[in-house]
Design a protein around this motif. Structure first.
Motif, PDB file in Angstrom:
ATOM      1  N   UNK A 121      41.140  95.866 -27.392  1.00 41.76           N
ATOM      2  CA  UNK A 121      41.798  95.595 -28.673  1.00 41.76           C
ATOM      3  C   UNK A 121      42.959  96.560 -28.905  1.00 41.76           C
ATOM      4  N   UNK A 122      42.748  97.835 -28.585  1.00 38.24           N
ATOM      5  CA  UNK A 122      43.800  98.829 -28.776  1.00 38.24           C
ATOM      6  C   UNK A 122      44.927  98.678 -27.753  1.00 38.24           C
ATOM      7  N   UNK A 123      44.578  98.216 -26.542  1.00 33.93           N
ATOM      8  CA  UNK A 123      45.628  97.986 -25.545  1.00 33.93           C
ATOM      9  C   UNK A 123      46.530  96.847 -26.005  1.00 33.93           C
ATOM     10  N   UNK A 124      45.933  95.777 -26.495  1.00 33.93           N
ATOM     11  CA  UNK A 124      46.716  94.643 -27.000  1.00 33.93           C
ATOM     12  C   UNK A 124      47.597  95.082 -28.169  1.00 33.93           C
ATOM     13  N   UNK A 125      47.059  95.979 -28.994  1.00 36.91           N
ATOM     14  CA  UNK A 125      47.816  96.478 -30.153  1.00 36.91           C
ATOM     15  C   UNK A 125      48.848  97.527 -29.770  1.00 36.91           C
ATOM     16  N   UNK A 126      48.870  97.944 -28.499  1.00 32.14           N
ATOM     17  CA  UNK A 126      49.846  98.926 -28.044  1.00 32.14           C
ATOM     18  C   UNK A 126      49.497 100.359 -28.383  1.00 32.14           C
ATOM     19  N   UNK A 127      48.227 100.610 -28.731  1.00 35.87           N
ATOM     20  CA  UNK A 127      47.806 101.955 -29.122  1.00 35.87           C
ATOM     21  C   UNK A 127      47.535 102.859 -27.923  1.00 35.87           C
ATOM     22  N   UNK A 128      47.238 102.283 -26.768  1.00 32.89           N
ATOM     23  CA  UNK A 128      47.055 103.047 -25.535  1.00 32.89           C
ATOM     24  C   UNK A 128      47.936 102.415 -24.462  1.00 32.89           C
ATOM     25  N   UNK A 129      48.147 103.149 -23.382  1.00 35.06           N
ATOM     26  CA  UNK A 129      49.088 102.688 -22.363  1.00 35.06           C
ATOM     27  C   UNK A 129      48.469 101.770 -21.323  1.00 35.06           C
ATOM     28  N   UNK A 130      47.227 102.050 -20.913  1.00 37.51           N
ATOM     29  CA  UNK A 130      46.668 101.312 -19.788  1.00 37.51           C
ATOM     30  C   UNK A 130      45.144 101.354 -19.771  1.00 37.51           C
ATOM     31  N   UNK A 131      44.561 100.498 -18.958  1.00 33.02           N
ATOM     32  CA  UNK A 131      43.137 100.548 -18.613  1.00 33.02           C
ATOM     33  C   UNK A 131      43.014 100.085 -17.164  1.00 33.02           C
ATOM     34  N   UNK A 132      42.192 100.757 -16.384  1.00 34.91           N
ATOM     35  CA  UNK A 132      41.751 100.186 -15.118  1.00 34.91           C
ATOM     36  C   UNK A 132      40.436  99.509 -15.487  1.00 34.91           C
ATOM     37  N   UNK A 133      40.494  98.218 -15.693  1.00 37.12           N
ATOM     38  CA  UNK A 133      39.466  97.487 -16.420  1.00 37.12           C
ATOM     39  C   UNK A 133      38.745  96.480 -15.531  1.00 37.12           C
ATOM     40  N   UNK A 134      37.612  95.986 -16.033  1.00 38.04           N
ATOM     41  CA  UNK A 134      36.945  94.881 -15.366  1.00 38.04           C
ATOM     42  C   UNK A 134      37.818  93.628 -15.495  1.00 38.04           C
ATOM     43  N   UNK A 135      37.970  92.914 -14.414  1.00 34.04           N
ATOM     44  CA  UNK A 135      38.777  91.701 -14.443  1.00 34.04           C
ATOM     45  C   UNK A 135      38.286  90.744 -15.518  1.00 34.04           C
ATOM     46  N   UNK A 136      36.962  90.624 -15.654  1.00 35.68           N
ATOM     47  CA  UNK A 136      36.401  89.681 -16.621  1.00 35.68           C
ATOM     48  C   UNK A 136      36.773  90.031 -18.057  1.00 35.68           C
ATOM     49  N   UNK A 137      37.039  91.299 -18.336  1.00 36.04           N
ATOM     50  CA  UNK A 137      37.392  91.719 -19.687  1.00 36.04           C
ATOM     51  C   UNK A 137      38.877  91.499 -19.978  1.00 36.04           C
ATOM     52  N   UNK A 138      39.702  91.592 -18.946  1.00 34.48           N
ATOM     53  CA  UNK A 138      41.157  91.561 -19.130  1.00 34.48           C
ATOM     54  C   UNK A 138      41.793  90.198 -18.907  1.00 34.48           C
ATOM     55  N   UNK A 139      41.157  89.349 -18.106  1.00 37.29           N
ATOM     56  CA  UNK A 139      41.834  88.152 -17.628  1.00 37.29           C
ATOM     57  C   UNK A 139      42.286  87.237 -18.766  1.00 37.29           C
ATOM     58  N   UNK A 140      41.490  87.126 -19.820  1.00 33.58           N
ATOM     59  CA  UNK A 140      41.868  86.274 -20.942  1.00 33.58           C
ATOM     60  C   UNK A 140      43.130  86.760 -21.628  1.00 33.58           C
ATOM     61  N   UNK A 141      43.232  88.068 -21.829  1.00 32.96           N
ATOM     62  CA  UNK A 141      44.421  88.641 -22.472  1.00 32.96           C
ATOM     63  C   UNK A 141      45.644  88.572 -21.553  1.00 32.96           C
ATOM     64  N   UNK A 142      45.401  88.667 -20.238  1.00 32.80           N
ATOM     65  CA  UNK A 142      46.505  88.518 -19.280  1.00 32.80           C
ATOM     66  C   UNK A 142      47.044  87.090 -19.346  1.00 32.80           C
ATOM     67  N   UNK A 143      46.137  86.116 -19.329  1.00 27.90           N
ATOM     68  CA  UNK A 143      46.550  84.710 -19.384  1.00 27.90           C
ATOM     69  C   UNK A 143      47.276  84.385 -20.676  1.00 27.90           C
ATOM     70  N   UNK A 144      46.859  85.056 -21.762  1.00 23.16           N
ATOM     71  CA  UNK A 144      47.492  84.813 -23.064  1.00 23.16           C
ATOM     72  C   UNK A 144      48.831  85.517 -23.195  1.00 23.16           C
ATOM     73  N   UNK A 145      49.169  86.360 -22.219  1.00 21.15           N
ATOM     74  CA  UNK A 145      50.444  87.066 -22.258  1.00 21.15           C
ATOM     75  C   UNK A 145      50.454  88.266 -23.186  1.00 21.15           C
ATOM     76  N   UNK A 146      49.269  88.769 -23.539  1.00 21.79           N
ATOM     77  CA  UNK A 146      49.170  89.894 -24.477  1.00 21.79           C
ATOM     78  C   UNK A 146      49.242  91.261 -23.805  1.00 21.79           C
TER      79      UNK A 146
END
Length: 322
Positions: free
Chosen positions: A188-213
């Motif tokens: 949520x904070x990454x989408x809001x631009x509050x932090x710079x990055x995450x090395x994240x689980x693909x399953x957690x990030x893929x939806x936001x990547x597809x949405x262009x967020x």
């Protein structure tokens, strides 16, 4: 007196066998040690919905957060060993935490393995405002920052934290970690631009990547993820060898009857073999474990092997509780 004692022992033994045979006779709870809405929670809820078909009872999910997942795991460890409380966890909670926290329990001897669950490689993602469009450009951008870039994690010793430490060791970049009660709120904070990055689980990030967020740069595997085939591997993107897969599993408290463990294992395997469940999990970027790795014994052996692999690196990096 001896006959009375023997009779009492026989009654208790019979009662234990009967309880195992009648299991389950009420709802079963899976304790997810992270907040609702994150990747662990999503997987557990998909599995719970299908496991109830095999078990014939409701399978509930309870989110117990804190201390990189160690609070939730501790709740499961201290629960009665009757099969009604299951510990959901992964590389962070059931391996790394043993090298980071003073747990008050042993991750191997105080838990009985049930089944290995799907895994997914990590994915390197950043807030959308980062101008980089490739992994090489992103690494250069991180190195050019006047202060340490911020990286979200699910807490000290979590999978996202270990991945961050691994990323630091390969790139030479120093990160400032921001711990959350799960990668759901971190996202949520990454989408809001509050932090710079995450090395994240693909399953957690893929939806936001597809949405262009958010921006995605590479998956931490030697092969691409089917559900995100447009995202290159780290080998292709210029960071060869940065391979890390976050696997998950189910455990129950030590002393749980073997017949009960077998029933829970069967319900898990049935769920993973269900085409509808497999499609849901694969759409999240998750990879199914091989069929010969679905036994309790296989999970137990894998967990021990991962402890031997990761503990030395975690301790060498001096990972401490924030």
């Amino acid at each position: 007196m001896r006959k009375i004692i023997l009779a009492a022992i026989a009654v208790l033994a019979f009662g234990g066998v009967a309880a195992a045979q009648n299991f389950p006779s009420r709802p079963v709870t899976i304790i997810v040690p992270f907040s609702a809405g994150g990747p662990s929670d999503a997987m557990a809820r998909i599995l719970a919905e299908r496991m109830k078909v095999t078990l014939g009872e409701q399978v509930l999910v309870e989110n117990v957060t804190g201390a990189g997942g160690s609070v939730g795991v501790g709740r499961a460890v201290r629960s009665p060993p009757d099969g009604y409380t299951i510990s959901f966890g992964h590389l962070g909670t059931h391996v790394a935490n043993g090298a980071v926290y003073k747990l008050g329990y042993d991750l191997v001897t105080d838990l009985e393995p049930v089944a290995l669950l799907p895994s997914n490689p990590m994915i390197i993602v950043s807030k959308k405002a980062v101008p980089a469009t490739s992994l090489k450009e992103f690494v250069a951008w991180l190195k050019a920052q006047p202060t340490a870039p911020t990286a979200g994690t699910a807490g000290a010793g979590s999978g996202s934290h270990i991945a961050g430490v691994y990323f630091e060791s390969i790139t030479g970049i120093k990160l400032q970690y921001v711990p959350y009660r799960g990668t759901g709120p971190a996202m949520n904070d990454l989408v809001a631009g509050q932090i710079d990055m995450i090395v994240d689980q693909t399953s957690n990030s893929i939806g936001q990547v597809r949405a262009g967020n958010i921006r995605a740069y590479a998956v931490t595997d030697s092969k691409r993820v089917e559900s995100a085939s447009d995202i290159p591997t780290v080998d292709e993107a210029g960071l060869p060898g940065f391979h890390m897969t976050l696997w998950s599993g189910l455990w129950v408290p030590k002393g749980t009857p073997k017949d009960v463990v077998a029933k829970l294992n069967a319900a898990t395997v049935d769920a993973l073999n269900d085409p509808a469940v497999r499609k849901q999990l694969e759409n999240l970027g998750l990879q199914m474990p091989p069929k010969d790795k679905l036994t309790p014994e296989a999970l137990g052996a894998w967990q021990k092997a991962e402890i031997a692999k990761w503990w030395p690196m975690i301790k060498a990096a001096n990972v401490k509780v924030d």
